[in-house]
Enzyme design. Sequence first.
Site, PDB file in Angstrom:
ATOM      1  N   ARG A  15       0.816  -1.224   0.000  1.00  0.00           N
ATOM      2  CA  ARG A  15       0.000   0.000   0.000  1.00  0.00           C
ATOM      3  C   ARG A  15       0.848   1.273   0.000  1.00  0.00           C
ATOM      4  O   ARG A  15       0.369   2.367  -0.254  1.00  0.00           O
ATOM      5  CB  ARG A  15      -0.940   0.006   1.215  1.00  0.00           C
ATOM      6  CG  ARG A  15      -2.162  -0.867   1.015  1.00  0.00           C
ATOM      7  CD  ARG A  15      -2.955  -1.001   2.294  1.00  0.00           C
ATOM      8  NE  ARG A  15      -2.311  -1.911   3.236  1.00  0.00           N
ATOM      9  CZ  ARG A  15      -2.673  -2.046   4.506  1.00  0.00           C
ATOM     10  NH1 ARG A  15      -3.658  -1.329   4.992  1.00  0.00           N
ATOM     11  NH2 ARG A  15      -2.039  -2.904   5.294  1.00  0.00           N
ATOM     12  N   THR A  78       3.139 -13.506   9.773  1.00  0.00           N
ATOM     13  CA  THR A  78       3.939 -13.010  10.902  1.00  0.00           C
ATOM     14  C   THR A  78       4.498 -14.144  11.751  1.00  0.00           C
ATOM     15  O   THR A  78       5.607 -14.042  12.281  1.00  0.00           O
ATOM     16  CB  THR A  78       3.092 -12.068  11.774  1.00  0.00           C
ATOM     17  OG1 THR A  78       1.823 -12.691  12.053  1.00  0.00           O
ATOM     18  CG2 THR A  78       2.826 -10.752  11.078  1.00  0.00           C
ATOM     19  N   ALA A 421      36.211  49.605  -7.212  1.00  0.00           N
ATOM     20  CA  ALA A 421      34.909  49.125  -7.672  1.00  0.00           C
ATOM     21  C   ALA A 421      34.912  48.936  -9.180  1.00  0.00           C
ATOM     22  O   ALA A 421      35.574  49.672  -9.912  1.00  0.00           O
ATOM     23  CB  ALA A 421      33.828  50.120  -7.268  1.00  0.00           C
TER      24      ALA A 421
HETATM   25  C1  UD1 Z   1      -0.769  -7.747  12.202  1.00  0.00           C
HETATM   26  C2  UD1 Z   1      -1.468  -8.644  13.228  1.00  0.00           C
HETATM   27  C3  UD1 Z   1      -2.731  -7.955  13.723  1.00  0.00           C
HETATM   28  C4  UD1 Z   1      -2.407  -6.592  14.272  1.00  0.00           C
HETATM   29  C5  UD1 Z   1      -1.657  -5.762  13.240  1.00  0.00           C
HETATM   30  C6  UD1 Z   1      -1.156  -4.481  13.869  1.00  0.00           C
HETATM   31  C7  UD1 Z   1      -0.987 -10.944  12.569  1.00  0.00           C
HETATM   32  C8  UD1 Z   1      -1.533 -12.156  11.916  1.00  0.00           C
HETATM   33  N1  UD1 Z   1      -1.788  -9.900  12.615  1.00  0.00           N
HETATM   34  O1  UD1 Z   1      -1.637  -7.645  11.096  1.00  0.00           O
HETATM   35  O2  UD1 Z   1      -3.334  -8.749  14.735  1.00  0.00           O
HETATM   36  O3  UD1 Z   1      -3.589  -5.930  14.662  1.00  0.00           O
HETATM   37  O4  UD1 Z   1      -0.491  -6.469  12.769  1.00  0.00           O
HETATM   38  O5  UD1 Z   1      -0.589  -3.648  12.913  1.00  0.00           O
HETATM   39  O6  UD1 Z   1       0.102 -10.973  13.053  1.00  0.00           O
HETATM   40  N2  UD1 Z   1       5.846  -9.432   8.089  1.00  0.00           N
HETATM   41  C9  UD1 Z   1       6.956 -10.191   7.798  1.00  0.00           C
HETATM   42  N3  UD1 Z   1       6.795 -11.380   7.166  1.00  0.00           N
HETATM   43  C10 UD1 Z   1       5.585 -11.853   6.806  1.00  0.00           C
HETATM   44  C11 UD1 Z   1       4.457 -11.071   7.103  1.00  0.00           C
HETATM   45  C12 UD1 Z   1       4.608  -9.855   7.751  1.00  0.00           C
HETATM   46  O7  UD1 Z   1       8.069  -9.795   8.110  1.00  0.00           O
HETATM   47  O8  UD1 Z   1       5.542 -12.965   6.263  1.00  0.00           O
HETATM   48  C13 UD1 Z   1       6.023  -8.147   8.768  1.00  0.00           C
HETATM   49  C14 UD1 Z   1       5.571  -6.986   7.934  1.00  0.00           C
HETATM   50  O9  UD1 Z   1       6.645  -6.475   7.186  1.00  0.00           O
HETATM   51  C15 UD1 Z   1       5.084  -6.002   8.969  1.00  0.00           C
HETATM   52  C16 UD1 Z   1       4.634  -6.887  10.129  1.00  0.00           C
HETATM   53  O10 UD1 Z   1       5.211  -8.142   9.915  1.00  0.00           O
HETATM   54  O11 UD1 Z   1       6.133  -5.167   9.443  1.00  0.00           O
HETATM   55  C17 UD1 Z   1       3.119  -6.986  10.225  1.00  0.00           C
HETATM   56  O12 UD1 Z   1       2.621  -7.604   9.050  1.00  0.00           O
HETATM   57  P1  UD1 Z   1       1.282  -7.153   8.368  1.00  0.00           P
HETATM   58  O13 UD1 Z   1       1.048  -7.986   7.171  1.00  0.00           O
HETATM   59  O14 UD1 Z   1       1.275  -5.692   8.205  1.00  0.00           O
HETATM   60  O15 UD1 Z   1       0.227  -7.587   9.486  1.00  0.00           O
HETATM   61  P2  UD1 Z   1      -1.219  -7.038   9.645  1.00  0.00           P
HETATM   62  O16 UD1 Z   1      -2.121  -7.697   8.655  1.00  0.00           O
HETATM   63  O17 UD1 Z   1      -1.211  -5.568   9.731  1.00  0.00           O
HETATM   64 CA    CA Z   2       0.358  -3.799   9.350  1.00  0.00          CA
END
Ligand code: UD1
Ligand code: CA
Length: 469
Positions: A15, A78, A421
């Site tokens: 995004r 995550t 000057a």
């Molecule tokens: C996550 C949480 C959600 C929380 C929210 C807060 C989970 C499943 N959900 O959701 O409960 O409310 O954050 O912002 O954890 N990342 C990796 N590798 C991956 C996936 C993500 O390093 O495979 C990193 C991303 O770069 C990011 C962070 O983890 O910095 C969070 O990932 P993101 O996909 O933004 O999670 P959300 O869907 O926002």
């Molecule tokens: Ca996020």
Amino acid sequence: MDICAVVMAAGEGKRMKTTHSKVVQRAAGKPLVSWVASALCEVGANEQVYIVGHRQEEVREVLGEDVAFVLQEQQLGTGHAVMQAAPFLEGRNGCTIVLPGDAPLITSETLESALSLFEAGDYAAVIVSANAPNPKGYGRIIRDESGNVRKIVEDRDATEEEKKCTEINSSIYCYRTPLLLSALGRIDAKNAQKEYYLTDTIEILIKDGHKVGAYIAAFDETRGVNDRYELQQVGKILNNRLCRKHMSNGVQIIDSSTTWIDAQVEIGQDSIILPGTFLKGRTVIGNECIIGENSRLEDVTVGDHTTIENSVARECSIGMNCRIGPYSHIRPESVLNDNVTIGAFVEVKNSTIGAYSRARHLTYVGDAQVGKNVNFGCGTVTCNYDGLDKSACIIKDNVFIGGNSNLISPITLHEDCYIAAGSTITDDVPELSLAIARNPQQIKENWVVNKNRLRSAKLIQPDRRREGV
Ligand code: UD1
Ligand code: CA
């Protein structure tokens, strides 16, 4: 207690619409992930491992060599991200703080409070939660009738009832390290996004009979950055915090909504920062200075009692009691000693200017070494570039340069000399001498009378310009 940290920073951040890593985007002059790193260092979590993937080289570069990195080749969620840190976590017994790399507003005070709760309560994990005005998109903290945390449910997997809950998961946690590892080994990807959710570890730990707590933080601190608008909002919050920090140190900021101060900037007591001012990079400002309005300083050192008005300065050093501007441009590699005056439409580049020297108007000083008490008349130009090479101009102490003079470099003007000057100086000028290099004035008496007589007799062409041709 042994505290280490795992920072999730492998995601693509679609995004944000950037070709770079999301977590290296800057807010208040500092990469998002570096704000997280600083908060961790402040709570003593000096051992940090960063899960990297998308544009990992950029994340590695901004964080440097004091931290560890683990590559997550495919971003499978995550939980999968934190699993990559397992080799780093095995054998540890204390606490692992897990947090996302895009949450730059989290403060060390809040992390400290969550850690205190964690230590006092015999918890397997403490989640940092917050009450969100608009919880849509966030994971929700689901509690039982007695208020104990039961699980975290993702927005996409939540029931209508669960979606009404406004307590959100910030994605910041303190885990007992061996229990984190044990729970991670048991998560699966059976959910709406087919990802390995870190959030599932909470329910697993509770089912194992462990206690999980939640520390409710201010929502602002838990904000993540997903797009450009959020980056702007977070930048404003950080800027406001920085302005407040400087004000509490005795700096007068007239309007923090139009004053932009980077994280590393230092400002001395009793200095006044006027609206429309940008202080960037490693700028250091002394005491009792007045900066602004409408000025931009980037990597600039400024001595005490100096004023800089409506000007731009970059990678240079400005001494004490200097007067800069309005409308001056001080370029890199310039050193202005104490009591120097640089005025309107004066540009200084790669030059040293001695104490008490002054260029008050319309002057270019480039590649020059200027001594003390030198006066640049209005319109002086150091002609330092012949189209191929730059040449030096050496101006010794007490030289007086009259207005509209050209100094063809390389050249040396020796001590106490005067330049008349309007001179174009091509050769060195000895000390205590006067150099005049301009055509002697000629007077042609009654020239205008003769011209007009010829014109009225139509012996010459009329003035074409006046007729608008
Ligand atoms: C996550 C949480 C959600 C929380 C929210 C807060 C989970 C499943 N959900 O959701 O409960 O409310 O954050 O912002 O954890 N990342 C990796 N590798 C991956 C996936 C993500 O390093 O495979 C990193 C991303 O770069 C990011 C962070 O983890 O910095 C969070 O990932 P993101 O996909 O933004 O999670 P959300 O869907 O926002
Ligand atoms: Ca996020």
